[in-house]
Write a protein that holds these residues in place. Structure first.
Motif, PDB file in Angstrom:
ATOM      1  N   THR A 254      47.592  54.131  40.283  1.00  0.00           N
ATOM      2  CA  THR A 254      48.313  53.649  41.454  1.00  0.00           C
ATOM      3  C   THR A 254      48.671  54.788  42.401  1.00  0.00           C
TER       4      THR A 254
ATOM      5  N   ASP B  67      41.607  41.230  41.527  1.00  0.00           N
ATOM      6  CA  ASP B  67      42.936  41.767  41.849  1.00  0.00           C
ATOM      7  C   ASP B  67      42.875  42.695  43.053  1.00  0.00           C
TER       8      ASP B  67
ATOM      9  N   ILE C 215      45.185  41.787  46.259  1.00  0.00           N
ATOM     10  CA  ILE C 215      46.294  42.644  46.685  1.00  0.00           C
ATOM     11  C   ILE C 215      46.169  42.989  48.163  1.00  0.00           C
TER      12      ILE C 215
ATOM     13  N   GLN D 166      49.128  42.709  50.761  1.00  0.00           N
ATOM     14  CA  GLN D 166      49.454  43.833  51.643  1.00  0.00           C
ATOM     15  C   GLN D 166      49.457  43.390  53.104  1.00  0.00           C
TER      16      GLN D 166
ATOM     17  N   LEU E 120      50.823  41.056  40.643  1.00  0.00           N
ATOM     18  CA  LEU E 120      50.061  42.003  41.453  1.00  0.00           C
ATOM     19  C   LEU E 120      50.973  43.035  42.109  1.00  0.00           C
ATOM     20  N   MET E 121      52.137  42.624  42.592  1.00  0.00           N
ATOM     21  CA  MET E 121      53.061  43.582  43.207  1.00  0.00           C
ATOM     22  C   MET E 121      53.571  44.575  42.179  1.00  0.00           C
TER      23      MET E 121
ATOM     24  N   TYR F   2      50.526  47.076  41.339  1.00  0.00           N
ATOM     25  CA  TYR F   2      50.202  48.061  42.380  1.00  0.00           C
ATOM     26  C   TYR F   2      51.454  48.702  42.980  1.00  0.00           C
TER      27      TYR F   2
END
Length: 631
Positions: free
Chosen positions: A48, A345, A349, A353, A389-390, A393
């Motif tokens: 990340t 994914d 994402i 975003q 997902l949040m 990442y």
């Protein structure tokens, strides 16, 4: 499998000043940019971190691809800080970078290096110090003892110093291979020829040693029972070079497998191979969290091909060594779409975003993303997927997140909270058996605060301990308990307080237990469970004028004077109009029959009080609508 870049992606990425070159199946970044990524990664080592840095420099991680990003991380783990490289300009910084100049200045500042030509070299005093312990102590260890990082010195300088020391450490005369050492080598199963001027090893040695090519040559020779300290450095370098170049010819016959020395060598080889395998498994376990789903699936497929006939390497043992549960192992192998999840994914994402970027400057949590997603992107994810997902990442909203200190306080409360043993039975015991304690604050002077801690005998109302301090800390409660211990006798003693953090402390609880007290605590937020102690604090603040005090000593003197007045000269209406000291003497002189009659009267008062409390609680519950009124 590496990603293949399209023509549009090659055109777009080649315009970045941070990309050294790009082809259809390969991308390389500039040395300075890789160095920057490594410094960011070293502070927070994860995939990340690299992806966030790429985003900041307008490089799309999805376009670059997961294999290239994972390859960067693996190089960081194995090789450490990037070194060298012929890169194009990165701003105004070129290969002769400031970091290289800074390294040179750091080494010169240690006093262990001197300038030599265009560069630097070891100081003669440092060389003599290293030579004194070499080769028993490696050059790298000697540098670390002097506070110097070998990685900063560089492999080339250390290698040149090794060659220099080798010329001064070993004798290359014919007498080096003579005597008992030659006789020992002639009987060695891996030695091909040994005489006064030559020592050569059989090909089967290089075949068997090839699996140890990552180890230092000294360690390899020790495994094969050849003393490395008796060998010249040039000979050892030549042997190590040939081991590295060994290409794996046809299988050679085993060297005298029945000799005792060969059996011992094979035992050491197996033991060392086992250690190396365990180290490899440990490295895999350390990086398993950062592996992409495709790499995890490849790993599970490789584990499936391993022979599991040995107890040490059964399937369960191997899975434990690499950090994969058995259920996950079978789930990965049975799911044909497992390795595609990561790619999905990466695409999903980007939509999240996009929602986050729609309102710059205002943070969003998963609920806000869920509500705005269809309007902005035209697609909709479930809230649990958005949260996953949040979290994956590192895009979690910092607003109103769970407080770590609050969680710690909750865990402390659950672990250290004591039951309410007293249950407001304040006057049903003999004097000096039940004690109430608490801490209150006292404002004085120019907005200054002192803290008063007292202990009260629940039966007689007498104040047995009084401590004033500038700090509300463990020392305050500890001094209060020490004062109490001097005035009580052994027996069944009960120490009742509220659920304050000082009384939840493990040290205070251990001190009370060792002193013979059983600890009791009020219910959460219920001051009535410690009412007599709270009553004393109320009388103290109403009747004692300490507004003129300017120091803690003056507050302490006022508190001690009031406690003396409260115990000896202030009678109480509900204690036969006696002072606490007189009431304690009155109860102590009672015989058992008289005390039983006293306790029975107090029991009736207690039962009436509990009945009134129950009636009041029911009436309050009816007012709030929690229960219906009886018809």
């Amino acid at each position: 499998m590496r990603k293949r870049f399209t023509e549009d992606e090659i055109t777009q990425l080649s315009q970045s000043p941070y990309v050294k070159y790009i082809r259809a199946n390969r991308i390389s970044f500039t040395f300075e940019f890789r160095t920057m990524l490594w410094e960011r990664w070293q502070a927070h080592p994860s995939i990340t971190t690299i992806k966030k840095a790429l985003y900041e420099y307008d490089l799309d991680p999805c376009m670059i691809g997961s294999p290239a990003i994972h390859s960067l991380q693996e190089k960081f783990k194995v090789n450490g800080r990037p070194r060298g490289g012929k890169n194009k300009a990165y701003g105004e910084i070129r290969k002769s970078s400031l970091s290289h100049q800074g390294t040179t200045e750091i080494l010169l500042s240690t006093g262990k290096f001197i300038k030599s030509g265009w560069g630097i070299t070891f100081h003669p005093d440092l060389v003599n110090e290293i030579r004194q312990y070499y080769p028993d102590k490696s050059i790298e260890d000697s540098l670390r003892d002097n506070g110097i990082d070998p990685a900063m010195v560089g492999y080339q300088r250390i290698y040149q110093l090794k060659r220099k020391l080798a010329g001064s450490t070993f004798s290359y005369s014919r007498s080096h291979y003579e005597g008992e050492w030659i006789a020992h080598l002639k009987d060695h199963p891996y030695v091909k020829r040994a005489n006064s001027h030559q020592l050569s090893l059989k090909d089967c040695f290089y075949q068997d040693a090839q699996c140890f090519n990552t180890l230092p040559i000294d360690e390899i020779l020790q495994i094969f029972k050849i003393d490395p300290n008796r060998m010249p450095m040039q000979w050892k370098s030549a042997v190590k070079s040939r081991i590295n170049r060994w290409s794996g010819h046809e299988q050679l016959p085993i060297c005298d497998a029945k000799s005792p020395l060969m059996i011992e060598i094979n035992h050491q080889r197996i033991q060392k191979l086992t250690e190396m395998i365990d180290e490899c498994f440990a490295r895999v376990k350390g990086s398993i969290k950062d592996m992409s789903p495709s790499l995890r699936k490849i790993l599970c497929q490789w584990i499936r091909t391993l022979p599991h006939d040995r107890h040490d390497y059964s399937l369960r043992k191997v899975l434990d060594k690499v950090g994969i549960s058995k259920s996950s192992y079978y789930a990965i192998l049975s799911d044909p779409d497992y390795d595609r999840i990561h790619c999905r994914d990466e695409q999903d994402i980007r939509l999240i975003q996009q929602v986050l970027d729609s309102e710059p400057g205002y943070p969003m949590g998963s609920r806000m993303v869920y509500m705005k997603m269809r309007q902005i992107t035209g697609q909709q994810f479930g809230r649990k997927k958005i949260m996953r997902l949040m979290r994956k990442y590192d895009l979690l909203c910092p607003v109103r997140k769970a407080s770590a200190s609050r969680k710690a306080a909750r865990r402390l409360l659950e672990h250290s909270r004591k039951p309410n043993i007293l249950k407001r039975q304040f006057r049903l015991q003999r004097p000096l058996h039940v004690f109430l304690s608490d801490v209150t604050y006292l404002k004085y002077g120019l907005n200054q605060t002192a803290y008063l801690s007292t202990v009260k005998d629940a039966t007689t109302g007498r104040i047995l301990a009084c401590v004033v301090s500038e700090d509300n800390d463990l020392r305050l409660v500890e001094d209060t308990i020490d004062q109490l211990i001097d005035k009580v006798h052994e027996g069944h003693l009960l120490f009742h307080t509220d659920q304050g953090v000082l009384y939840l402390n493990e040290y205070i609880q251990d001190k009370l237990k060792k002193s013979g007290f059983t600890q009791s605590m009020s219910r959460r937020g219920n001051c009535w469970d410690n009412a007599p102690q709270e009553s004393f604090f109320g009388h103290f603040k109403d009747e004692c004028d300490y507004s003129w005090c300017t120091t803690v000593e003056e507050i302490r003197s006022e508190a001690e004077d009031y406690v003396e007045y409260y115990n000896d000269r202030r009678p109480q209406w509900d204690r036969n109009k006696m002072t606490p000291m007189a009431f304690e003497k009155y109860l102590t002189e009672m015989d058992d029959d008289a005390f039983e009659r006293y306790v029975s009267k107090e029991r009736e008062k207690y039962d009436k009080m509990m009945a009134r409390s129950k009636e009041k609680a029911l009436r309050r519950a009816q007012e709030l609508g929690a229960i219906r009124e009886e018809i």
